[in-house]
Design a protein around this motif. Structure first.
Motif, PDB file in Angstrom:
ATOM      1  N   PHE A   8      -3.725  -7.818   3.027  1.00 49.23           N
ATOM      2  CA  PHE A   8      -3.885  -6.663   3.901  1.00 49.23           C
ATOM      3  C   PHE A   8      -4.872  -6.904   5.043  1.00 49.23           C
ATOM      4  N   ASN A   9      -5.745  -7.878   4.901  1.00 45.40           N
ATOM      5  CA  ASN A   9      -6.595  -8.265   6.028  1.00 45.40           C
ATOM      6  C   ASN A   9      -5.757  -8.913   7.133  1.00 45.40           C
ATOM      7  N   ARG A  10      -4.672  -9.554   6.734  1.00 40.25           N
ATOM      8  CA  ARG A  10      -3.809 -10.244   7.701  1.00 40.25           C
ATOM      9  C   ARG A  10      -2.602  -9.417   8.138  1.00 40.25           C
ATOM     10  N   ASN A  11      -2.221  -8.421   7.347  1.00 43.36           N
ATOM     11  CA  ASN A  11      -1.017  -7.624   7.608  1.00 43.36           C
ATOM     12  C   ASN A  11      -1.309  -6.145   7.391  1.00 43.36           C
ATOM     13  N   ASN A  12      -0.797  -5.302   8.247  1.00 46.50           N
ATOM     14  CA  ASN A  12      -0.853  -3.864   7.982  1.00 46.50           C
ATOM     15  C   ASN A  12       0.563  -3.436   7.622  1.00 46.50           C
ATOM     16  N   ASP A  13       1.005  -3.904   6.497  1.00 48.06           N
ATOM     17  CA  ASP A  13       2.367  -3.668   6.058  1.00 48.06           C
ATOM     18  C   ASP A  13       2.325  -3.234   4.601  1.00 48.06           C
ATOM     19  N   VAL A  14       3.401  -3.439   3.877  1.00 53.73           N
ATOM     20  CA  VAL A  14       3.431  -3.099   2.460  1.00 53.73           C
ATOM     21  C   VAL A  14       3.663  -4.361   1.650  1.00 53.73           C
ATOM     22  N   LEU A  15       3.251  -4.317   0.410  1.00 51.39           N
ATOM     23  CA  LEU A  15       3.452  -5.405  -0.526  1.00 51.39           C
ATOM     24  C   LEU A  15       4.301  -4.861  -1.661  1.00 51.39           C
ATOM     25  N   LEU A  16       5.329  -5.570  -2.013  1.00 49.85           N
ATOM     26  CA  LEU A  16       6.186  -5.188  -3.135  1.00 49.85           C
ATOM     27  C   LEU A  16       6.032  -6.232  -4.225  1.00 49.85           C
ATOM     28  N   TYR A  17       6.058  -5.794  -5.463  1.00 49.99           N
ATOM     29  CA  TYR A  17       6.078  -6.782  -6.533  1.00 49.99           C
ATOM     30  C   TYR A  17       7.054  -6.347  -7.610  1.00 49.99           C
ATOM     31  N   ILE A  18       7.596  -7.353  -8.277  1.00 51.69           N
ATOM     32  CA  ILE A  18       8.438  -7.144  -9.451  1.00 51.69           C
ATOM     33  C   ILE A  18       7.971  -8.152 -10.489  1.00 51.69           C
ATOM     34  N   THR A  19       7.866  -7.724 -11.728  1.00 52.16           N
ATOM     35  CA  THR A  19       7.336  -8.603 -12.762  1.00 52.16           C
ATOM     36  C   THR A  19       8.360  -9.656 -13.176  1.00 52.16           C
ATOM     37  N   GLU A  20       7.855 -10.782 -13.600  1.00 50.80           N
ATOM     38  CA  GLU A  20       8.662 -11.874 -14.140  1.00 50.80           C
ATOM     39  C   GLU A  20       9.293 -11.394 -15.449  1.00 50.80           C
ATOM     40  N   THR A  21      10.558 -11.738 -15.677  1.00 52.76           N
ATOM     41  CA  THR A  21      11.258 -11.238 -16.867  1.00 52.76           C
ATOM     42  C   THR A  21      11.648 -12.337 -17.855  1.00 52.76           C
ATOM     43  N   GLU A  22      11.408 -13.571 -17.516  1.00 54.51           N
ATOM     44  CA  GLU A  22      11.923 -14.685 -18.322  1.00 54.51           C
ATOM     45  C   GLU A  22      11.430 -14.679 -19.766  1.00 54.51           C
ATOM     46  N   ASP A  23      10.165 -14.313 -19.984  1.00 55.96           N
ATOM     47  CA  ASP A  23       9.613 -14.392 -21.332  1.00 55.96           C
ATOM     48  C   ASP A  23       9.498 -13.044 -22.043  1.00 55.96           C
ATOM     49  N   GLY A  24       9.988 -11.971 -21.424  1.00 51.83           N
ATOM     50  CA  GLY A  24       9.962 -10.662 -22.056  1.00 51.83           C
ATOM     51  C   GLY A  24       8.606  -9.971 -22.053  1.00 51.83           C
ATOM     52  N   LYS A  25       7.646 -10.478 -21.278  1.00 51.43           N
ATOM     53  CA  LYS A  25       6.304  -9.902 -21.263  1.00 51.43           C
ATOM     54  C   LYS A  25       6.035  -9.084 -20.003  1.00 51.43           C
ATOM     55  N   GLN A  26       7.091  -8.611 -19.356  1.00 54.08           N
ATOM     56  CA  GLN A  26       6.922  -7.909 -18.089  1.00 54.08           C
ATOM     57  C   GLN A  26       6.125  -6.612 -18.219  1.00 54.08           C
ATOM     58  N   SER A  27       6.269  -5.883 -19.314  1.00 54.10           N
ATOM     59  CA  SER A  27       5.507  -4.639 -19.456  1.00 54.10           C
ATOM     60  C   SER A  27       4.012  -4.933 -19.580  1.00 54.10           C
ATOM     61  N   PHE A  28       3.648  -6.025 -20.252  1.00 57.92           N
ATOM     62  CA  PHE A  28       2.241  -6.410 -20.366  1.00 57.92           C
ATOM     63  C   PHE A  28       1.665  -6.784 -18.997  1.00 57.92           C
ATOM     64  N   ARG A  29       2.446  -7.541 -18.215  1.00 59.58           N
ATOM     65  CA  ARG A  29       1.998  -7.925 -16.878  1.00 59.58           C
ATOM     66  C   ARG A  29       1.782  -6.692 -15.997  1.00 59.58           C
ATOM     67  N   ASP A  30       2.708  -5.764 -16.087  1.00 61.37           N
ATOM     68  CA  ASP A  30       2.604  -4.551 -15.273  1.00 61.37           C
ATOM     69  C   ASP A  30       1.352  -3.759 -15.640  1.00 61.37           C
ATOM     70  N   ARG A  31       1.133  -3.525 -16.924  1.00 58.42           N
ATOM     71  CA  ARG A  31      -0.048  -2.770 -17.356  1.00 58.42           C
ATOM     72  C   ARG A  31      -1.332  -3.473 -16.939  1.00 58.42           C
ATOM     73  N   LEU A  32      -1.376  -4.798 -17.079  1.00 56.55           N
ATOM     74  CA  LEU A  32      -2.559  -5.563 -16.702  1.00 56.55           C
ATOM     75  C   LEU A  32      -2.817  -5.452 -15.200  1.00 56.55           C
ATOM     76  N   PHE A  33      -1.774  -5.607 -14.403  1.00 62.28           N
ATOM     77  CA  PHE A  33      -1.956  -5.522 -12.956  1.00 62.28           C
ATOM     78  C   PHE A  33      -2.447  -4.140 -12.547  1.00 62.28           C
ATOM     79  N   VAL A  34      -1.834  -3.093 -13.076  1.00 57.63           N
ATOM     80  CA  VAL A  34      -2.238  -1.725 -12.718  1.00 57.63           C
ATOM     81  C   VAL A  34      -3.679  -1.486 -13.146  1.00 57.63           C
TER      82      VAL A  34
END
Length: 89
Positions: A8-34
């Motif tokens: 955001f220091n370099r861009n005044n835009d938006v950032l989108l993310y989607i969690t990795e799904t390969e190992d089935g731990k996407q809900s853990f990643r999401d909770r940790l990031f939030v």
């Protein structure tokens, strides 16, 4: 959070993310990031909206993040919500 701050220091835009799904731990990643996001000392400068749902039978977690002073924030959130409705079963 340093990566997001630098983005955001370099861009005044938006950032989108989607969690990795390969190992089935996407809900853990999401909770940790939030959790990291809300612990960040300057989080009040940013807007975050999360979404979760199934795509092709697989649970996915996404988010849109933007600085609150982004003049296109309202439009970006609207488009994010439309995309989520389209992608999730």
């Amino acid at each position: 959070m340093a990566i997001i701050e630098e983005f955001f220091n370099r861009n005044n835009d938006v950032l989108l993310y989607i969690t990795e799904t390969e190992d089935g731990k996407q809900s853990f990643r999401d909770r940790l990031f939030v959790r990291w996001f809300h612990m960040y000392e300057n989080h009040e400068q940013f807007f975050i909206k999360t979404a979760e749902g199934k795509m092709d039978g697989q649970m996915n977690f996404m988010a849109i993040i933007s600085r609150k002073d982004n003049p296109r924030l309202e439009q970006a959130v609207r488009e994010f919500e439309e995309t989520v409705m389209f992608l999730f079963d």
